[in-house]
Write a protein that holds these residues in place. Structure first.
Motif, PDB file in Angstrom:
ATOM      1  N   ILE A   1     -84.417 -58.851 129.172  1.00 34.03           N
ATOM      2  CA  ILE A   1     -83.453 -59.891 128.789  1.00 34.03           C
ATOM      3  C   ILE A   1     -83.057 -60.726 130.007  1.00 34.03           C
ATOM      4  O   ILE A   1     -82.928 -61.955 129.935  1.00 34.03           O
ATOM      5  CB  ILE A   1     -82.213 -59.256 128.136  1.00 34.03           C
ATOM      6  N   HIS A   2     -82.857 -60.049 131.136  1.00 30.51           N
ATOM      7  CA  HIS A   2     -82.483 -60.753 132.367  1.00 30.51           C
ATOM      8  C   HIS A   2     -83.570 -61.745 132.770  1.00 30.51           C
ATOM      9  O   HIS A   2     -83.276 -62.903 133.128  1.00 30.51           O
ATOM     10  CB  HIS A   2     -82.244 -59.740 133.480  1.00 30.51           C
ATOM     11  N   ILE A   3     -84.837 -61.331 132.708  1.00 31.87           N
ATOM     12  CA  ILE A   3     -85.953 -62.222 133.054  1.00 31.87           C
ATOM     13  C   ILE A   3     -86.043 -63.379 132.064  1.00 31.87           C
ATOM     14  O   ILE A   3     -86.257 -64.539 132.440  1.00 31.87           O
ATOM     15  CB  ILE A   3     -87.274 -61.430 133.089  1.00 31.87           C
ATOM     16  N   ALA A   4     -85.849 -63.051 130.771  1.00 28.69           N
ATOM     17  CA  ALA A   4     -85.899 -64.099 129.738  1.00 28.69           C
ATOM     18  C   ALA A   4     -84.781 -65.114 129.919  1.00 28.69           C
ATOM     19  O   ALA A   4     -84.963 -66.321 129.689  1.00 28.69           O
ATOM     20  CB  ALA A   4     -85.813 -63.458 128.348  1.00 28.69           C
ATOM     21  N   ASP A   5     -83.611 -64.645 130.350  1.00 27.52           N
ATOM     22  CA  ASP A   5     -82.505 -65.563 130.609  1.00 27.52           C
ATOM     23  C   ASP A   5     -82.803 -66.479 131.788  1.00 27.52           C
ATOM     24  O   ASP A   5     -82.465 -67.682 131.773  1.00 27.52           O
ATOM     25  CB  ASP A   5     -81.214 -64.776 130.863  1.00 27.52           C
ATOM     26  N   LEU A   6     -83.400 -65.912 132.825  1.00 30.44           N
ATOM     27  CA  LEU A   6     -83.726 -66.725 133.999  1.00 30.44           C
ATOM     28  C   LEU A   6     -84.756 -67.802 133.671  1.00 30.44           C
ATOM     29  O   LEU A   6     -84.658 -68.943 134.148  1.00 30.44           O
ATOM     30  CB  LEU A   6     -84.265 -65.826 135.116  1.00 30.44           C
ATOM     31  N   CYS A   7     -85.735 -67.441 132.867  1.00 35.67           N
ATOM     32  CA  CYS A   7     -86.846 -68.361 132.594  1.00 35.67           C
ATOM     33  C   CYS A   7     -86.589 -69.270 131.391  1.00 35.67           C
ATOM     34  O   CYS A   7     -87.001 -70.440 131.381  1.00 35.67           O
ATOM     35  CB  CYS A   7     -88.136 -67.576 132.363  1.00 35.67           C
ATOM     36  N   LEU A   8     -85.915 -68.737 130.360  1.00 30.72           N
ATOM     37  CA  LEU A   8     -85.822 -69.455 129.090  1.00 30.72           C
ATOM     38  C   LEU A   8     -84.407 -69.595 128.550  1.00 30.72           C
ATOM     39  O   LEU A   8     -84.231 -70.106 127.429  1.00 30.72           O
ATOM     40  CB  LEU A   8     -86.689 -68.733 128.028  1.00 30.72           C
ATOM     41  N   SER A   9     -83.421 -69.118 129.297  1.00 28.96           N
ATOM     42  CA  SER A   9     -82.034 -69.092 128.781  1.00 28.96           C
ATOM     43  C   SER A   9     -81.993 -68.436 127.406  1.00 28.96           C
ATOM     44  O   SER A   9     -81.404 -68.946 126.443  1.00 28.96           O
ATOM     45  CB  SER A   9     -81.465 -70.520 128.712  1.00 28.96           C
ATOM     46  N   PHE A  10     -82.631 -67.272 127.339  1.00 29.23           N
ATOM     47  CA  PHE A  10     -82.840 -66.594 126.054  1.00 29.23           C
ATOM     48  C   PHE A  10     -81.532 -66.293 125.332  1.00 29.23           C
ATOM     49  O   PHE A  10     -81.376 -66.570 124.146  1.00 29.23           O
ATOM     50  CB  PHE A  10     -83.638 -65.304 126.288  1.00 29.23           C
ATOM     51  N   THR A  11     -80.556 -65.716 126.040  1.00 27.88           N
ATOM     52  CA  THR A  11     -79.310 -65.294 125.399  1.00 27.88           C
ATOM     53  C   THR A  11     -78.535 -66.484 124.862  1.00 27.88           C
ATOM     54  O   THR A  11     -77.940 -66.412 123.769  1.00 27.88           O
ATOM     55  CB  THR A  11     -78.440 -64.505 126.397  1.00 27.88           C
ATOM     56  N   GLU A  12     -78.541 -67.609 125.591  1.00 30.92           N
ATOM     57  CA  GLU A  12     -77.827 -68.790 125.119  1.00 30.92           C
ATOM     58  C   GLU A  12     -78.436 -69.341 123.840  1.00 30.92           C
ATOM     59  O   GLU A  12     -77.734 -69.822 122.951  1.00 30.92           O
ATOM     60  CB  GLU A  12     -77.839 -69.869 126.209  1.00 30.92           C
ATOM     61  N   ARG A  13     -79.736 -69.277 123.748  1.00 33.35           N
ATOM     62  CA  ARG A  13     -80.421 -69.838 122.581  1.00 33.35           C
ATOM     63  C   ARG A  13     -80.437 -68.886 121.384  1.00 33.35           C
ATOM     64  O   ARG A  13     -80.203 -69.288 120.239  1.00 33.35           O
ATOM     65  CB  ARG A  13     -81.864 -70.198 122.947  1.00 33.35           C
ATOM     66  N   MET A  14     -80.707 -67.598 121.652  1.00 40.07           N
ATOM     67  CA  MET A  14     -80.937 -66.637 120.568  1.00 40.07           C
ATOM     68  C   MET A  14     -79.782 -65.660 120.371  1.00 40.07           C
ATOM     69  O   MET A  14     -79.737 -64.953 119.363  1.00 40.07           O
ATOM     70  CB  MET A  14     -82.218 -65.833 120.845  1.00 40.07           C
ATOM     71  N   GLY A  15     -78.863 -65.587 121.327  1.00 42.07           N
ATOM     72  CA  GLY A  15     -77.793 -64.597 121.243  1.00 42.07           C
ATOM     73  C   GLY A  15     -78.224 -63.267 121.846  1.00 42.07           C
ATOM     74  O   GLY A  15     -79.404 -63.023 122.127  1.00 42.07           O
ATOM     75  N   ASN A  16     -77.256 -62.391 122.046  1.00 38.54           N
ATOM     76  CA  ASN A  16     -77.547 -61.080 122.623  1.00 38.54           C
ATOM     77  C   ASN A  16     -78.234 -60.196 121.588  1.00 38.54           C
ATOM     78  O   ASN A  16     -77.681 -59.964 120.504  1.00 38.54           O
ATOM     79  CB  ASN A  16     -76.244 -60.422 123.088  1.00 38.54           C
ATOM     80  N   PRO A  17     -79.442 -59.715 121.862  1.00 34.85           N
ATOM     81  CA  PRO A  17     -80.165 -58.902 120.867  1.00 34.85           C
ATOM     82  C   PRO A  17     -79.590 -57.505 120.673  1.00 34.85           C
ATOM     83  O   PRO A  17     -79.979 -56.792 119.750  1.00 34.85           O
ATOM     84  CB  PRO A  17     -81.584 -58.839 121.440  1.00 34.85           C
ATOM     85  N   GLY A  18     -78.704 -57.062 121.565  1.00 33.11           N
ATOM     86  CA  GLY A  18     -78.114 -55.737 121.421  1.00 33.11           C
ATOM     87  C   GLY A  18     -79.050 -54.631 121.876  1.00 33.11           C
ATOM     88  O   GLY A  18     -80.122 -54.869 122.449  1.00 33.11           O
ATOM     89  N   ILE A  19     -78.634 -53.396 121.571  1.00 34.53           N
ATOM     90  CA  ILE A  19     -79.406 -52.240 122.064  1.00 34.53           C
ATOM     91  C   ILE A  19     -80.013 -51.409 120.926  1.00 34.53           C
ATOM     92  O   ILE A  19     -80.570 -50.347 121.168  1.00 34.53           O
ATOM     93  CB  ILE A  19     -78.518 -51.334 122.933  1.00 34.53           C
ATOM     94  N   LEU A  20     -79.877 -51.892 119.702  1.00 36.38           N
ATOM     95  CA  LEU A  20     -80.392 -51.115 118.570  1.00 36.38           C
ATOM     96  C   LEU A  20     -81.907 -50.937 118.639  1.00 36.38           C
ATOM     97  O   LEU A  20     -82.430 -49.842 118.420  1.00 36.38           O
ATOM     98  CB  LEU A  20     -80.006 -51.791 117.254  1.00 36.38           C
ATOM     99  N   PHE A  21     -82.617 -52.020 118.958  1.00 39.97           N
ATOM    100  CA  PHE A  21     -84.084 -51.948 118.998  1.00 39.97           C
ATOM    101  C   PHE A  21     -84.591 -50.953 120.041  1.00 39.97           C
ATOM    102  O   PHE A  21     -85.454 -50.113 119.726  1.00 39.97           O
ATOM    103  CB  PHE A  21     -84.678 -53.331 119.248  1.00 39.97           C
ATOM    104  N   PRO A  22     -84.096 -50.996 121.301  1.00 38.03           N
ATOM    105  CA  PRO A  22     -84.591 -50.002 122.276  1.00 38.03           C
ATOM    106  C   PRO A  22     -84.254 -48.566 121.894  1.00 38.03           C
ATOM    107  O   PRO A  22     -85.037 -47.647 122.187  1.00 38.03           O
ATOM    108  CB  PRO A  22     -83.916 -50.413 123.586  1.00 38.03           C
ATOM    109  N   ILE A  23     -83.116 -48.357 121.242  1.00 38.81           N
ATOM    110  CA  ILE A  23     -82.759 -46.986 120.845  1.00 38.81           C
ATOM    111  C   ILE A  23     -83.681 -46.489 119.743  1.00 38.81           C
ATOM    112  O   ILE A  23     -84.174 -45.350 119.791  1.00 38.81           O
ATOM    113  CB  ILE A  23     -81.286 -46.919 120.410  1.00 38.81           C
ATOM    114  N   ILE A  24     -83.942 -47.338 118.737  1.00 36.74           N
ATOM    115  CA  ILE A  24     -84.859 -46.946 117.651  1.00 36.74           C
ATOM    116  C   ILE A  24     -86.265 -46.721 118.208  1.00 36.74           C
ATOM    117  O   ILE A  24     -86.958 -45.760 117.839  1.00 36.74           O
ATOM    118  CB  ILE A  24     -84.872 -48.010 116.541  1.00 36.74           C
ATOM    119  N   SER A  25     -86.681 -47.603 119.106  1.00 39.84           N
ATOM    120  CA  SER A  25     -88.009 -47.439 119.735  1.00 39.84           C
ATOM    121  C   SER A  25     -88.091 -46.127 120.498  1.00 39.84           C
ATOM    122  O   SER A  25     -89.101 -45.418 120.434  1.00 39.84           O
ATOM    123  CB  SER A  25     -88.283 -48.612 120.673  1.00 39.84           C
ATOM    124  N   ALA A  26     -87.018 -45.798 121.230  1.00 34.16           N
ATOM    125  CA  ALA A  26     -86.993 -44.549 121.992  1.00 34.16           C
ATOM    126  C   ALA A  26     -87.081 -43.345 121.060  1.00 34.16           C
ATOM    127  O   ALA A  26     -87.753 -42.354 121.369  1.00 34.16           O
ATOM    128  CB  ALA A  26     -85.724 -44.474 122.828  1.00 34.16           C
TER     129      ALA A  26
END
Length: 230
Positions: A186-211
């Motif tokens: 997310i940090h890299i995506a924010d630096l390159c694409l301003s990901f959080t500003e455009r898409m919002g914070n994706p949260g932690i549900l996906f990494p937990i389910i993946s884990a």
């Protein structure tokens, strides 16, 4: 600017090191701690019946416990010129044998586990098996006779609690590394694409389910592998 670049390099190194540490933890440390069979030093049922002393050393003849005695009628622990050996006498019906020798020292600690495949000769006598110099006594588990598995039980077990702890700790470690990688992405995506500003914070549900999925799949394979190797 230099400080900023340096901080990113340090963060990248820490993430890579964390990934290597995670792999080492779940593939080596946790299985060794929780999935390795524990050989319990219960009171030995083997009986010493004869003792010999000669110029170069000494030897003791044992009769093994009843389950093992079906295949090995006697065995000798000998010391000759500073070297120690085990030699078994098999039942005359035994043509091939695979057996495991757990070696204990005088402090009742396991110092070696030796797997032996042998073909006793016409006198039912097996070859001499070298033992560590600090060997005091042994436990013998017969695994196969004449290429057929035996019913002799090894003096070892992995408890249900150990399996549960292994699964929980593997899941916890996988969640931790997933959250770390997720935050870095997310940090890299924010630096390159301003990901959080455009898409919002994706949260932690996906990494937990993946884990959860990854750790469930991995622990199932690892536990099955360790149980088949016991």
């Amino acid at each position: 600017m230099v400080d900023l670049v340096f901080s990113y390099i340090v963060k990248a190194i820490l993430i890579i090191a964390s990934c290597f540490l995670y792999v080492f933890l779940v593939s080596t440390i946790l299985p060794a701690l929780f999935l390795t069979s524990k050989r319990k030093n219960e009171e030995s049922k083997d009986r010493g019946i004869k003792k010999y002393v000669f110029d170069q050393g000494r030897a003791i003849v044992y009769t093994p416990e009843p389950n093992t005695q079906k295949y090995i009628s006697q065995y000798i622990l000998s010391e000759n010129n500073g070297e120690r050996f085990l030699k078994c006498k098999f039942d005359n019906r035994v043509v091939t044998a695979n057996y495991e020798v757990t070696v204990f020292n005088s402090s009742d600690k396991v110092i070696d586990v030796i797997n032996v495949y042998d073909t006793p000769d016409c006198k039912e006598t097996a070859r001499a098996v070298p033992l560590p110099l600090s060997a005091a006594y042994v436990n013998i588990s017969v695994n196969e006779v004449n290429q057929q598995k035996t019913t002799t039980q090894k003096n070892e077990s992995v408890s249900f609690a150990s399996y549960v702890l292994y699964i929980i700790l593997t899941f916890a470690a996988t969640v931790a590394i997933s959250l770390l990688i997720n935050a870095a992405a997310i940090h890299i995506a924010d630096l390159c694409l301003s990901f959080t500003e455009r898409m919002g914070n994706p949260g932690i549900l996906f990494p937990i389910i993946s884990a959860l999925i990854i750790s469930a799949f991995y622990t199932a394979i690892t536990i099955k592998k360790h149980r088949n190797s016991d």
